[in-house]
Scaffold this motif. Structure first.
Motif, PDB file in Angstrom:
ATOM      1  N   GLN A 197      49.070  42.065  -1.557  1.00  0.00           N
ATOM      2  CA  GLN A 197      50.317  42.741  -1.927  1.00  0.00           C
ATOM      3  C   GLN A 197      51.287  42.484  -0.798  1.00  0.00           C
ATOM      4  O   GLN A 197      50.996  42.786   0.356  1.00  0.00           O
ATOM      5  CB  GLN A 197      50.127  44.251  -2.119  1.00  0.00           C
ATOM      6  CG  GLN A 197      51.469  44.948  -2.344  1.00  0.00           C
ATOM      7  CD  GLN A 197      51.382  46.407  -2.739  1.00  0.00           C
ATOM      8  OE1 GLN A 197      50.363  46.867  -3.228  1.00  0.00           O
ATOM      9  NE2 GLN A 197      52.463  47.134  -2.526  1.00  0.00           N
ATOM     10  N   PHE A 198      52.414  41.881  -1.138  1.00  0.00           N
ATOM     11  CA  PHE A 198      53.427  41.616  -0.124  1.00  0.00           C
ATOM     12  C   PHE A 198      54.784  41.861  -0.754  1.00  0.00           C
ATOM     13  O   PHE A 198      54.888  42.059  -1.964  1.00  0.00           O
ATOM     14  CB  PHE A 198      53.307  40.166   0.389  1.00  0.00           C
ATOM     15  CG  PHE A 198      53.516  39.127  -0.682  1.00  0.00           C
ATOM     16  CD1 PHE A 198      52.484  38.808  -1.558  1.00  0.00           C
ATOM     17  CD2 PHE A 198      54.734  38.489  -0.829  1.00  0.00           C
ATOM     18  CE1 PHE A 198      52.674  37.861  -2.568  1.00  0.00           C
ATOM     19  CE2 PHE A 198      54.928  37.536  -1.826  1.00  0.00           C
ATOM     20  CZ  PHE A 198      53.899  37.221  -2.708  1.00  0.00           C
ATOM     21  N   ASN A 199      55.806  41.887   0.073  1.00  0.00           N
ATOM     22  CA  ASN A 199      57.135  42.203  -0.444  1.00  0.00           C
ATOM     23  C   ASN A 199      58.046  40.997  -0.402  1.00  0.00           C
ATOM     24  O   ASN A 199      58.014  40.220   0.554  1.00  0.00           O
ATOM     25  CB  ASN A 199      57.752  43.337   0.375  1.00  0.00           C
ATOM     26  CG  ASN A 199      57.055  44.650   0.095  1.00  0.00           C
ATOM     27  OD1 ASN A 199      57.404  45.366  -0.838  1.00  0.00           O
ATOM     28  ND2 ASN A 199      56.028  44.960   0.866  1.00  0.00           N
ATOM     29  N   THR A 230      57.045  28.918   5.845  1.00  0.00           N
ATOM     30  CA  THR A 230      58.154  29.066   4.898  1.00  0.00           C
ATOM     31  C   THR A 230      58.530  30.533   4.759  1.00  0.00           C
ATOM     32  O   THR A 230      57.754  31.322   4.255  1.00  0.00           O
ATOM     33  CB  THR A 230      57.756  28.512   3.516  1.00  0.00           C
ATOM     34  OG1 THR A 230      57.291  27.191   3.692  1.00  0.00           O
ATOM     35  CG2 THR A 230      58.936  28.509   2.571  1.00  0.00           C
ATOM     36  N   VAL A 231      59.717  30.874   5.219  1.00  0.00           N
ATOM     37  CA  VAL A 231      60.134  32.258   5.062  1.00  0.00           C
ATOM     38  C   VAL A 231      60.973  32.443   3.804  1.00  0.00           C
ATOM     39  O   VAL A 231      61.168  33.557   3.343  1.00  0.00           O
ATOM     40  CB  VAL A 231      60.902  32.832   6.285  1.00  0.00           C
ATOM     41  CG1 VAL A 231      59.946  33.088   7.433  1.00  0.00           C
ATOM     42  CG2 VAL A 231      62.018  31.913   6.711  1.00  0.00           C
ATOM     43  N   CYS A 232      61.466  31.335   3.254  1.00  0.00           N
ATOM     44  CA  CYS A 232      62.324  31.455   2.078  1.00  0.00           C
ATOM     45  C   CYS A 232      62.152  30.220   1.209  1.00  0.00           C
ATOM     46  O   CYS A 232      62.173  29.101   1.710  1.00  0.00           O
ATOM     47  CB  CYS A 232      63.777  31.581   2.542  1.00  0.00           C
ATOM     48  SG  CYS A 232      64.980  31.545   1.220  1.00  0.00           S
ATOM     49  N   GLY A 233      61.956  30.426  -0.077  1.00  0.00           N
ATOM     50  CA  GLY A 233      61.849  29.289  -0.992  1.00  0.00           C
ATOM     51  C   GLY A 233      62.719  29.547  -2.201  1.00  0.00           C
ATOM     52  O   GLY A 233      62.802  30.672  -2.685  1.00  0.00           O
ATOM     53  N   GLY A 234      63.404  28.493  -2.661  1.00  0.00           N
ATOM     54  CA  GLY A 234      64.274  28.739  -3.809  1.00  0.00           C
ATOM     55  C   GLY A 234      64.645  27.475  -4.553  1.00  0.00           C
ATOM     56  O   GLY A 234      64.278  26.372  -4.154  1.00  0.00           O
ATOM     57  N   GLU A 263      57.296  40.356   4.827  1.00  0.00           N
ATOM     58  CA  GLU A 263      56.328  40.518   5.921  1.00  0.00           C
ATOM     59  C   GLU A 263      56.467  39.351   6.901  1.00  0.00           C
ATOM     60  O   GLU A 263      56.466  39.545   8.119  1.00  0.00           O
ATOM     61  CB  GLU A 263      54.894  40.570   5.395  1.00  0.00           C
ATOM     62  CG  GLU A 263      54.481  41.893   4.784  1.00  0.00           C
ATOM     63  CD  GLU A 263      54.935  42.049   3.333  1.00  0.00           C
ATOM     64  OE1 GLU A 263      55.612  41.115   2.828  1.00  0.00           O
ATOM     65  OE2 GLU A 263      54.630  43.087   2.713  1.00  0.00           O
ATOM     66  N   ARG A 264      56.574  38.136   6.341  1.00  0.00           N
ATOM     67  CA  ARG A 264      56.733  36.966   7.224  1.00  0.00           C
ATOM     68  C   ARG A 264      58.007  37.049   8.027  1.00  0.00           C
ATOM     69  O   ARG A 264      58.055  36.686   9.203  1.00  0.00           O
ATOM     70  CB  ARG A 264      56.754  35.675   6.391  1.00  0.00           C
ATOM     71  CG  ARG A 264      55.365  35.154   6.190  1.00  0.00           C
ATOM     72  CD  ARG A 264      55.380  33.837   5.483  1.00  0.00           C
ATOM     73  NE  ARG A 264      54.215  33.822   4.601  1.00  0.00           N
ATOM     74  CZ  ARG A 264      53.891  32.811   3.826  1.00  0.00           C
ATOM     75  NH1 ARG A 264      54.647  31.729   3.796  1.00  0.00           N
ATOM     76  NH2 ARG A 264      52.827  32.875   3.074  1.00  0.00           N
ATOM     77  N   LEU A 265      59.049  37.537   7.389  1.00  0.00           N
ATOM     78  CA  LEU A 265      60.317  37.669   8.100  1.00  0.00           C
ATOM     79  C   LEU A 265      60.184  38.695   9.230  1.00  0.00           C
ATOM     80  O   LEU A 265      60.611  38.449  10.367  1.00  0.00           O
ATOM     81  CB  LEU A 265      61.408  38.076   7.105  1.00  0.00           C
ATOM     82  CG  LEU A 265      62.806  38.234   7.647  1.00  0.00           C
ATOM     83  CD1 LEU A 265      63.264  36.978   8.387  1.00  0.00           C
ATOM     84  CD2 LEU A 265      63.795  38.549   6.523  1.00  0.00           C
TER      85      LEU A 265
END
Ligand code: ATP
Ligand code: MG
Length: 421
Positions: free
Chosen positions: A123-125, A279-283, A308-310
């Motif tokens: 579970q992550f946000n 990878t902190v952001c994917g789009g 969480e990674r951020l």
């Protein structure tokens, strides 16, 4: 036997949730500058939504979904991501009818049966943005700029934007054929996963952690050499807009998705020190997703950030701002009658919007003074038998150590004045 939180999940205690709240506040601020409104969709949806919206050949769908049958025998899935839900909601509420461009942001828990490790949970946000209703390349640049503005305002600088175009259903089949030709004699050299990808979704071989880079140096054909005129021009314009606002990018032909509803722009924002979880952001753009879900055409683009990674990244960089702690008015009270008076004052202070505390652990006078100190009280007031008899109590400013005796009826107003002054 004690019960613990499930593997891959985490508790965030009050000392930690302050960081979350700060991050969320920053996200809301930045999103409002771009005209994005918050959307909240259910954490579970019909499994079908994700089969269609993410694609049956992806790892997320084949290996990572938490799927269950509800009491009515329907297959439900805890959302592993939120784009499909946002587009479902967009269609369900017929938002396409007004011809406007809709900008959404969301934050919330996602669920994937991943192998737990630092930066990877079950579970992550995610915080994400979706902009639906336009194919304009300026929208692509705007979405990327939003993500980068957030990171910049958080103090993060060593981020690299990887950019690609994955074409569209007009040009991708040509590229796919070229790819298959290239892989024809190389099948045996690919990892087991990639061998099955070759049959189901050959573009995915490129973003395989094992084979991708190797294929690249072996001269695999690149999608950007096969884009149709429209996709090529769209991609060039996205780059021009990014350049206009000084956003550097690395062209990365390995960023691919390969399903028909993913089109044109694909991007990732990486923070190298996070290693395998960098990878902190994917789009990317998903002009065909709405139709895949049974709706009218509704082009869109979005991204998702692992929160969480951020937060891990921010922590590592020493970029988490100190969480502001409110200082209470602490009421020290001795004896039952004094405690009743204290309880009344405590509530009266709270009723005026002031943070107040009193002892509820049966501490001695000394213990209560210690507790006031520990709570960093800015004012303390002391009520004992003598004060009750006199109808007034000493109010001490813990900063200046000044003390004034104030009638009970005036204490709240007095402290209010002191705090404001
Ligand atoms: P990865 O290759 O790391 O598994 P992904 O391609 O599965 O990432 P996306 O589906 O693009 O990730 O999700 C967007 C972001 O959500 C990721 O960049 C990452 O920051 C975060 N994320 C994805 N899976 C997890 C997870 N299991 N735990 C924590 N964060 C995650
Ligand atoms: Mg993953």
């Amino acid at each position: 036997m004690t019960i613990t939180a499930p593997r891959g999940t985490q508790d965030f205690l009050p000392e930690q949730t302050g960081d979350w709240q700060n991050l969320e506040a920053k996200i809301r601020d930045v999103c409002s500058l771009y005209g994005c409104g918050e959307i909240r969709t259910p954490v579970f949806e019909s499994t079908e939504l994700f089969l269609r919206g993410i694609g049956e050949t992806t790892d997320v769908v084949t290996k990572e979904m938490y799927t269950f049958e509800d009491h009515g025998g329907r297959s439900m899935t805890l959302r592993p991501e939120n784009t499909a839900s946002v587009v479902r909601s967009f269609l369900e509420h017929k938002l396409y009818g007004d011809g406007k461009i809709h900008k959404f942001y969301y934050m919330g828990p996602m669920f994937r049966h991943d192998r737990p490790q630092a930066g990877r949970y079950r579970q992550f946000n995610q915080f994400g943005v979706e902009e639906i209703g336009s194919q304009d390349p300026a929208v692509d640049a705007e979405i990327i700029a939003l993500a980068l503005q957030l990171f910049r305002e958080l103090g993060l600088h060593d981020l690299v934007l990887h950019l690609n175009s994955v074409g569209c259903p007009a040009c991708r089949p040509v590229y796919r054929r070229k790819l298959l030709e290239f892989f024809a004699g190389r099948r045996a050299g690919l990892c087991e996963d990639c061998q099955s990808r070759l049959d189901r979704n050959p573009l995915r071989v490129l973003d395989c952690k094992e084979d991708g880079a190797r294929m690249l140096s072996a001269g695999v054909p690149l999608i950007t050499d096969y884009l149709c005129a429209e996709c090529k021009s769209h991609f060039e314009k996205v780059q021009a807009y990014l350049t206009e606002v000084g956003i550097p990018f690395t062209l990365d032909p390995r960023l691919v998705r390969g399903l028909d509803y993913y089109t044109k722009t694909a991007f990732e924002i990486m923070y190298a020190p996070l290693g395998a979880q960098s990878t902190v952001c994917g789009g990317g753009r998903y002009d065909g997703l709405s139709e895949e879900l049974g709706g009218l055409p509704a082009p869109g683009i979005g991204f998702a950030v692992g929160m969480e990674r951020l937060l891990l990244t921010l922590k590592e960089q020493g970029l988490l701002p100190p969480v502001k702690k409110l200082r209470p008015v602490f009421i020290v009270a001795l004896g039952d009658t004094a405690r009743e008076k204290a309880f009344g004052l405590q509530q009266a202070l709270r009723g005026k919007g002031l943070y107040a505390e009193m002892d509820m652990a049966g501490r001695s006078m000394k213990g209560q003074m210690k507790a006031a100190d520990k709570a960093s009280a800015d004012f303390t007031l002391i009520i004992g038998a003598e004060e009750l008899a006199a109808g007034r109590a000493p109010v001490r400013n813990m900063e200046t150590k000044e003390q004034e005796t104030v009638p009970f009826a005036e204490i709240v107003a007095y402290i209010e004045r002191q705090k404001k002054g």
